[in-house]
Design an enzyme around this catalytic site. Structure first.
Site, PDB file in Angstrom:
ATOM      1  N   GLU A 133       0.884  -1.175   0.000  1.00  0.00           N
ATOM      2  CA  GLU A 133       0.000   0.000   0.000  1.00  0.00           C
ATOM      3  C   GLU A 133       0.918   1.221   0.000  1.00  0.00           C
ATOM      4  OE1 GLU A 133      -3.341   0.125  -0.053  1.00  0.00           O
ATOM      5  OE2 GLU A 133      -3.723  -2.025   0.069  1.00  0.00           O
ATOM      6  N   CYS A 151      -2.205   9.566   2.621  1.00  0.00           N
ATOM      7  CA  CYS A 151      -1.739   8.978   1.349  1.00  0.00           C
ATOM      8  C   CYS A 151      -2.686   9.278   0.194  1.00  0.00           C
ATOM      9  CB  CYS A 151      -1.564   7.479   1.502  1.00  0.00           C
ATOM     10  SG  CYS A 151      -3.052   6.643   2.044  1.00  0.00           S
TER      11      CYS A 151
HETATM   12  P1  NAD Z   1       8.145   4.714   4.956  1.00  0.00           P
HETATM   13  O1  NAD Z   1       8.210   3.920   3.702  1.00  0.00           O
HETATM   14  O2  NAD Z   1       9.282   5.616   5.267  1.00  0.00           O
HETATM   15  O3  NAD Z   1       8.008   3.745   6.226  1.00  0.00           O
HETATM   16  C1  NAD Z   1       7.054   2.719   6.285  1.00  0.00           C
HETATM   17  C2  NAD Z   1       7.569   1.590   7.165  1.00  0.00           C
HETATM   18  O4  NAD Z   1       8.775   1.058   6.622  1.00  0.00           O
HETATM   19  C3  NAD Z   1       7.878   2.014   8.598  1.00  0.00           C
HETATM   20  O5  NAD Z   1       7.362   1.032   9.464  1.00  0.00           O
HETATM   21  C4  NAD Z   1       9.401   2.085   8.644  1.00  0.00           C
HETATM   22  O6  NAD Z   1       9.924   1.728   9.895  1.00  0.00           O
HETATM   23  C5  NAD Z   1       9.814   1.053   7.593  1.00  0.00           C
HETATM   24  N1  NAD Z   1      11.059   1.426   6.898  1.00  0.00           N
HETATM   25  C6  NAD Z   1      11.503   2.668   6.612  1.00  0.00           C
HETATM   26  N2  NAD Z   1      12.661   2.608   5.906  1.00  0.00           N
HETATM   27  C7  NAD Z   1      12.953   1.293   5.754  1.00  0.00           C
HETATM   28  C8  NAD Z   1      14.018   0.578   5.116  1.00  0.00           C
HETATM   29  N3  NAD Z   1      15.017   1.223   4.512  1.00  0.00           N
HETATM   30  N4  NAD Z   1      13.988  -0.779   5.155  1.00  0.00           N
HETATM   31  C9  NAD Z   1      12.965  -1.427   5.759  1.00  0.00           C
HETATM   32  N5  NAD Z   1      11.952  -0.797   6.382  1.00  0.00           N
HETATM   33  C10 NAD Z   1      11.939   0.539   6.387  1.00  0.00           C
HETATM   34  O7  NAD Z   1       6.755   5.496   4.888  1.00  0.00           O
HETATM   35  P2  NAD Z   1       6.147   6.528   5.932  1.00  0.00           P
HETATM   36  O8  NAD Z   1       6.968   7.762   5.953  1.00  0.00           O
HETATM   37  O9  NAD Z   1       5.838   5.870   7.218  1.00  0.00           O
HETATM   38  O10 NAD Z   1       4.729   6.854   5.243  1.00  0.00           O
HETATM   39  C11 NAD Z   1       4.606   7.776   4.201  1.00  0.00           C
HETATM   40  C12 NAD Z   1       4.392   7.094   2.881  1.00  0.00           C
HETATM   41  O11 NAD Z   1       3.456   6.051   3.011  1.00  0.00           O
HETATM   42  C13 NAD Z   1       3.800   8.022   1.843  1.00  0.00           C
HETATM   43  O12 NAD Z   1       4.394   7.772   0.597  1.00  0.00           O
HETATM   44  C14 NAD Z   1       2.335   7.639   1.805  1.00  0.00           C
HETATM   45  O13 NAD Z   1       1.675   7.947   0.615  1.00  0.00           O
HETATM   46  C15 NAD Z   1       2.414   6.181   2.056  1.00  0.00           C
HETATM   47  N6  NAD Z   1       1.162   5.703   2.620  1.00  0.00           N
HETATM   48  C16 NAD Z   1       0.398   4.862   1.895  1.00  0.00           C
HETATM   49  C17 NAD Z   1      -0.809   4.436   2.414  1.00  0.00           C
HETATM   50  C18 NAD Z   1      -1.720   3.521   1.640  1.00  0.00           C
HETATM   51  O14 NAD Z   1      -2.663   3.026   2.238  1.00  0.00           O
HETATM   52  N7  NAD Z   1      -1.487   3.279   0.365  1.00  0.00           N
HETATM   53  C19 NAD Z   1      -1.218   4.857   3.676  1.00  0.00           C
HETATM   54  C20 NAD Z   1      -0.381   5.706   4.387  1.00  0.00           C
HETATM   55  C21 NAD Z   1       0.816   6.121   3.870  1.00  0.00           C
END
Ligand code: NAD
Length: 458
Positions: free
Chosen positions: A213, A247
């Site tokens: 997602e 998002c």
């Molecule tokens: P992110 O990708 O930075 O982090 C998401 C998760 O991944 C967190 O739990 C984090 O600890 C982990 N993570 C971060 N870097 C990592 C790495 N290098 N290796 C492994 N795991 C890692 O995203 P965010 O900042 O938490 O959220 C924002 C993004 O999420 C935006 O792009 C938004 O559009 C998207 N989003 C999508 C939805 C949806 O339902 N489609 C909902 C909310 C947010």
């Protein structure tokens, strides 16, 4: 025990527990879902307090955009679970006569759910609901960024559920990468497209199915004949709720050239009416300094026609309108994920559609129009995860609509039955009766058998 060993052991224990078959029992699943609901209900106050500490999200918004959706998901799963798990009878073809065909819903096994920070309760716990309903064990890794909500979810789940069935592991990048070294039967990830690719790559090593997602730039396309007042009201609410850190928030606006000024005035009017402020408890902080700095860099002072104020000490960013914006501007090069609203203009609908098509497929698309032909043209020509006509965001509140992205905005979907399906395997089984056995498929073959087999397949 270091986190590497602990993670390995937790996953191993869940895998052995899954093999014991307990999670497949319907009463076990129903019991776990009821327990989850009770825990949330009994701890609502603590849940409100933790999220307020993390980014000043009010009780009202936490209930409306997080807990209410969770309660709905649990109630729906409890109501529908018997029909979801029921083997589905399907027709049997002539070639397989006499027999019966059924599809059984099989849990996948041990699932890893990774959450994002912007709606920390909903995005972490909502996928756990269909995972449990489908009969899996679950390891949840919430986002580390809202640390108070992450700690509270870990406390509530880990104190109330056996860790071999449902367990929260807190942490950031390192812990997630440690988790990704383990073999899971499903990985459900919510977050950025960049990290989504890391998850997908890690999952591929074990051929683990994924639901991703992700995010993207979701357009809001206005036409001149829309009901301006109500459409702008809905769009402004959708854009600035959670300070734009949603998002599926409208990322940017596309409107006809001669409509822009009228539209901007209306947007200003509603931003004024909604009176966004921490004092009113109707606005949230930018989640951290890093994101505030990132957002600040997207601002072009020459194009700010409203807002633009930032207070770094309280991480407040005023709802901000930028106009006229070009697709080459910095604000159009990445998902905004904050309270900046760029307005771009188009000469005709084909130009607007091309502009969206030139970018990656968005998670959502919103069309504000009374013209059904325009509506259909956009639906048929632009590829997007999901969306709404004359509204924004609200499609997420209908669990009959599978929620997910396409292309760079995601793989797979959830909510309602779609969620149950994403944590299940469709096991197809054909049952043959023994009272008739045709010789036709067996050798020795003959011309007459060949004619018959062509007729049967034909
Ligand atoms: P992110 O990708 O930075 O982090 C998401 C998760 O991944 C967190 O739990 C984090 O600890 C982990 N993570 C971060 N870097 C990592 C790495 N290098 N290796 C492994 N795991 C890692 O995203 P965010 O900042 O938490 O959220 C924002 C993004 O999420 C935006 O792009 C938004 O559009 C998207 N989003 C999508 C939805 C949806 O339902 N489609 C909902 C909310 C947010």
């Amino acid at each position: 025990m270091d986190s590497e060993k602990l993670i390995e052991e937790k996953v191993k224990n869940q895998r052995s527990f899954f093999k014991k078959q307990h999670t497949k029992n319907l009463d076990f699943r129903i019991g776990a879902l009821k327990k989850l609901k009770k825990i949330i209900q009994e701890n609502e106050k603590a849940l409100y307090e933790a999220i307020y500490l993390d980014f000043k999200k009010s009780k009202f918004e936490t209930y409306a955009t997080e807990l209410a959706l969770l309660y709905h998901d649990i109630d729906e799963a409890l109501y529908e679970i018997k029909s979801w798990v029921k083997p589905q009878k399907v027709s049997t073809n002539l070639l397989n006569f006499p027999g019966k065909s059924r599809i059984y819903q099989e849990p996948l096994g041990t699932c890893l759910i990774i959450g994002a920070w912007n709606y920390p309760y909903q995005l972490s716990l909502a996928p756990c609901v269909p995972a449990i309903a489908a009969g899996n064990t679950v390891i949840l890794k919430p986002s580390e960024i809202p640390s108070n909500t992450s700690a509270l979810m870990a406390k509530l789940i880990n104190e109330n559920f056996d860790s071999e069935f449902f367990h929260v592991i807190e942490g950031g990048k390192e812990e997630t990468q440690e988790l990704l070294k383990q073999k899971f039967d499903k990985i459900f990830f919510t977050g950025s497209t960049t990290v989504g690719k890391i998850i997908y790559e890690a999952a591929a090593k074990n051929l683990t199915p994924v639901t991703l997602e992700l995010g993207g730039k979701s357009p809001a396309i206005f036409t001149e004949n829309c009901n301006l007042d109500v459409c702008v009201k809905r769009m402004v609410w959708a854009k600035f709720i959670n300070a734009g850190q949603t998002c599926i928030a409208p990322d940017y606006i596309l409107c006809p050239e001669n409509m822009a000024i009228k539209l901007i005035e209306k947007i200003k009017e509603y931003i004024g009416k909604f009176n966004y402020s921490f004092e009113n408890d109707n606005y949230v902080q930018i989640i951290n300094d890093k994101n505030l700095e990132r957002l600040e860099k997207l601002l072009d002072p020459n194009k700010i026609v409203y807002g633009g104020q930032i207070d770094t000490s309280s991480r407040f960013m005023e709802p901000t309108i930028m106009f006229p914006v070009l697709k080459t501007d910095a604000v159009m090069q990445e998902e905004i994920f904050g309270p900046i609203l760029p307005i771009l203009t188009y000469k005709n609908m084909d130009e607007a559609i091309s502009l969206v098509q030139e970018m990656e497929k968005p998670l959502s698309c919103y069309v504000f129009t009374n013209d059904r032909k325009v509506e259909q043209k956009i639906i048929s020509q632009i590829s997007f995860g999901g969306g709404a006509i004359n509204d924004a965001l609200m499609h997420i509140a209908n669990s009959s609509l599978p929620f997910g992205g396409v292309g760079q905005s995601g793989i797979g979907s959830y909510h309602g039955k779609a969620g149950f399906d994403s944590f299940s395997h469709n096991k197809s089984v054909f049952r043959k009766y023994n009272w008739l056995e045709l010789k036709i498929k067996y050798s020795p073959y003959s011309n007459s058998k060949f004619k018959w087999i062509k007729r049967l397949f034909g």
